[in-house]
Scaffold this active site. Structure first.
Site, PDB file in Angstrom:
ATOM      1  N   LYS A  93       0.863  -1.201   0.000  1.00  0.00           N
ATOM      2  CA  LYS A  93       0.000   0.000   0.000  1.00  0.00           C
ATOM      3  C   LYS A  93       0.880   1.225   0.000  1.00  0.00           C
ATOM      4  CE  LYS A  93      -3.803   2.202   0.038  1.00  0.00           C
ATOM      5  NZ  LYS A  93      -3.306   2.894  -1.188  1.00  0.00           N
ATOM      6  N   LYS A 129       5.325   1.614  -3.074  1.00  0.00           N
ATOM      7  CA  LYS A 129       5.334   2.953  -3.696  1.00  0.00           C
ATOM      8  C   LYS A 129       5.608   2.759  -5.169  1.00  0.00           C
ATOM      9  CE  LYS A 129       4.948   7.295  -2.505  1.00  0.00           C
ATOM     10  NZ  LYS A 129       4.220   7.849  -1.356  1.00  0.00           N
ATOM     11  N   GLY A 168      -2.529   8.249  -4.567  1.00  0.00           N
ATOM     12  CA  GLY A 168      -1.811   9.411  -5.105  1.00  0.00           C
ATOM     13  C   GLY A 168      -0.589   9.777  -4.285  1.00  0.00           C
ATOM     14  N   ASP A 169       0.197  10.654  -4.857  1.00  0.00           N
ATOM     15  CA  ASP A 169       1.336  11.291  -4.177  1.00  0.00           C
ATOM     16  C   ASP A 169       1.635  12.513  -5.048  1.00  0.00           C
ATOM     17  OD1 ASP A 169       3.491  10.647  -1.921  1.00  0.00           O
ATOM     18  OD2 ASP A 169       4.641  11.374  -3.628  1.00  0.00           O
ATOM     19  N   THR A 213      -4.277  13.732   4.810  1.00  0.00           N
ATOM     20  CA  THR A 213      -2.850  13.868   5.155  1.00  0.00           C
ATOM     21  C   THR A 213      -2.608  15.211   5.839  1.00  0.00           C
ATOM     22  OG1 THR A 213      -2.380  12.602   3.155  1.00  0.00           O
ATOM     23  CG2 THR A 213      -0.512  13.627   4.276  1.00  0.00           C
ATOM     24  N   ASN A 245      -1.678  19.052  -2.454  1.00  0.00           N
ATOM     25  CA  ASN A 245      -2.717  18.396  -1.656  1.00  0.00           C
ATOM     26  C   ASN A 245      -2.440  18.475  -0.152  1.00  0.00           C
ATOM     27  OD1 ASN A 245      -3.340  15.460  -0.353  1.00  0.00           O
ATOM     28  ND2 ASN A 245      -5.036  16.217  -1.581  1.00  0.00           N
ATOM     29  N   SER A 381      -6.789   5.855   3.500  1.00  0.00           N
ATOM     30  CA  SER A 381      -6.819   4.915   2.364  1.00  0.00           C
ATOM     31  C   SER A 381      -7.207   3.522   2.835  1.00  0.00           C
ATOM     32  CB  SER A 381      -5.438   4.830   1.705  1.00  0.00           C
ATOM     33  OG  SER A 381      -5.229   5.895   0.811  1.00  0.00           O
TER      34      SER A 381
END
Ligand code: NDP
Ligand code: 2IT
Length: 448
Positions: A93, A129, A168-169, A213, A245, A381
């Site tokens: 994850k 990742k 996302g990132d 986050t 974000n 998440s």
């Protein structure tokens, strides 16, 4: 040097030799390994079973070609990555990053950090990742869509709601998640909602994921400032780097609890607004116009823009680095201390360099490392995955739940730091608490 710190140094050296040139990965490893000797001393079963050596080697690393056609009909080629770092606690994850600076070492550092972060949440998620050196800046929606479709066409066979679940990132927001999920659904002919998180609430997402986050980092910061300084964030002056974000929703939550955010940034410059940054304007610039933060001046004539400026030069009580790795260096840490900053809380992954962290620790600044402070995103998440597994029935995920999780992570870090005789050392607390959770699961599985 104790035998255990010698063991840790020699493991570190072996991993560096095996992964040459991956500087960010080496840095992330070093920051964790240098805090683990006391737990090896206390619990010898970890060293005996070579848990650290196993935990530092990713379970799998996938690298693939991503060809796509731009709007001029030219073929472009990018490189895609997905690292499955550790699945002791659940499916791989972690997010996907689209940024030109992405290299294998970037992916590995992020996936390695994710191992401890995800363990700290207490939820059933392993670590991973992925991403690409694709730069979404300046690309049309159609180009981004074609890129995402090609990326997913190569990656889909490795994913699954019980195998590997991206999100996302940097450079991957709800637009990209939509294109990626759409292509996964199309190729597999499966409406497998839990295969990706950060989805829009209209089709399987949770309304709070994109805020989690940033909100979570502020909740952590609030607890930390209480624990270390016995103070509240209300009326404190804050600066938040980045304007994506994480930064946006950290600013929003800071405002709600009564702190004043006077500056934010992007990779081109810094905006200072002494009236308090207007978060709605930032959201409009970033999500609607997809423009540079400088555009803020068009909406707020009193604000100031410093082209190429350094946000850490601005005097503040609280600093939240929410942009990218190594954005806050030793000289910046010294400036922050000199200007009276009392707390630094990392919304980004590894934004402070090791020598900057040493400055904070020596000067008694409350310091919250990213793997604890920014865990709210991946925690939400994990809740989205649970929600998807119920096919949308009987599940409610509230901001209170996020708040509880962040408070729990904070408490876990504090208690662990105290147990090892280093109260308020959140770096040590986060590393050891996360390590123990993964290590105990690995011990149970035998030699795999
Ligand atoms: P976004 O792409 O939404 O935003 C990134 C922001 O950081 C942009 O404003 C970008 O500016 C800025 N930035 C990037 N590099 C620099 C730099 N060198 N100097 C100043 N600003 C810079 O990404 P996110 O907000 O999602 O991610 C930010 C950080 O938070 C990353 O470290 C990420 O790994 C981490 N994180 C993200 C989570 C999430 O759920 N999204 C969860 C946990 C951590 P520009 O537009 O100029 O590039
Ligand atoms: O760094 C991170 O924790 C993220 N980008 C979020 C990962 C996720 O799977 O939600």
């Amino acid at each position: 040097m104790s035998t255990h710190s010698e063991t840790v140094s020699s493991i570190y050296q072996q991993i560096v030799d095996r992964n040459p040139g991956e500087n960010e990965f080496h840095q992330a490893l070093y920051e964790v390994l240098e805090t683990l000797s006391p737990v090896l001393e206390k619990q010898p079963e970890y060293a005996k079973n070579k848990i650290i050596e196993r935990l530092c080697e990713p379970e799998r690393q996938i690298i693939f070609r991503v060809p796509w056609e731009d709007d001029n009909g030219e073929i472009q080629i990018n490189r895609g990555y997905r690292i499955g770092f550790n699945s002791a606690l659940g499916p791989y994850k972690g997010g996907l990053r689209f940024h030109p600076s992405v290299k294998i070492g970037t992916m590995k550092f992020l996936a390695f950090e994710q191992t401890f972060k995800n363990a700290l949440t207490g939820l059933p998620i392993g670590s991973g990742k992925g991403g690409s050196d694709f730069d979404p800046k300046g690309k049309s929606d159609n180009e981004v869509m074609r890129f995402c479709q090609s990326f997913m066409t190569a990656l889909y066979r490795h994913l699954g709601e019980n195998t590997d679940v991206p999100a996302g990132d940097i450079g991957v927001g709800s637009r990209e998640i939509g294109y990626l999920f759409g292509q996964y659904k199309r190729i597999t002919q499966r409406y497998e909602s839990g295969v990706i998180t950060g989805k829009s609430p209209q089709w399987g997402g949770t309304w709070i994921r994109h805020k989690a986050t940033g909100y979570g980092a502020v909740f952590f910061c609030e607890e930390m400032v209480r624990a270390v300084h016995n103070e509240e964030l209300k009326d404190k002056v804050a600066v938040v780097s980045g304007s994506g974000n994480v930064a946006t929703y950290a600013m929003e939550k800071l405002r709600v609890i009564g702190a004043k955010v006077i500056a934010c940034s992007d990779s081109s410059g810094v905006i200072i607004d002494r009236n308090g940054i207007d978060v709605d304007t930032v959201i409009h610039i970033k999500e609607v116009e997809r423009a540079r933060i400088k555009t803020y001046l068009d909406f707020h004539h009193d604000a100031e823009y410093i082209d190429g400026g350094n946000i850490w030069d601005i005097p503040c009580d609280i600093a939240l680095p929410c942009a990218t790795q190594n954005e806050l260096q030793q000289a910046d840490a010294i400036t922050l201390v000199k200007n009276g900053c009392i707390a630094v809380c990392e919304g980004a992954n590894m934004p402070s360099t090791p020598d900057a962290i040493k400055v904070f620790q020596q000067e008694g600044i409350a310091f919250g490392p990213g793997k604890a402070a920014n865990a709210g995103g991946v925690a939400s998440s994990a809740l989205e995955m649970q929600h998807n597994a119920t096919h949308g029935s009987g599940f409610e995920y509230s901001e209170e739940r996020l708040h509880e999780i962040m408070n729990h992570i904070h408490r876990d870090c504090c208690d662990t730091a105290e147990e090892f005789g280093e109260p308020h050392n959140y770096v040590l607390g986060a590393n050891i608490a996360g390590f123990r959770r993964v290590a105990n699961a690995m011990l149970a599985f035998g030699i795999i």
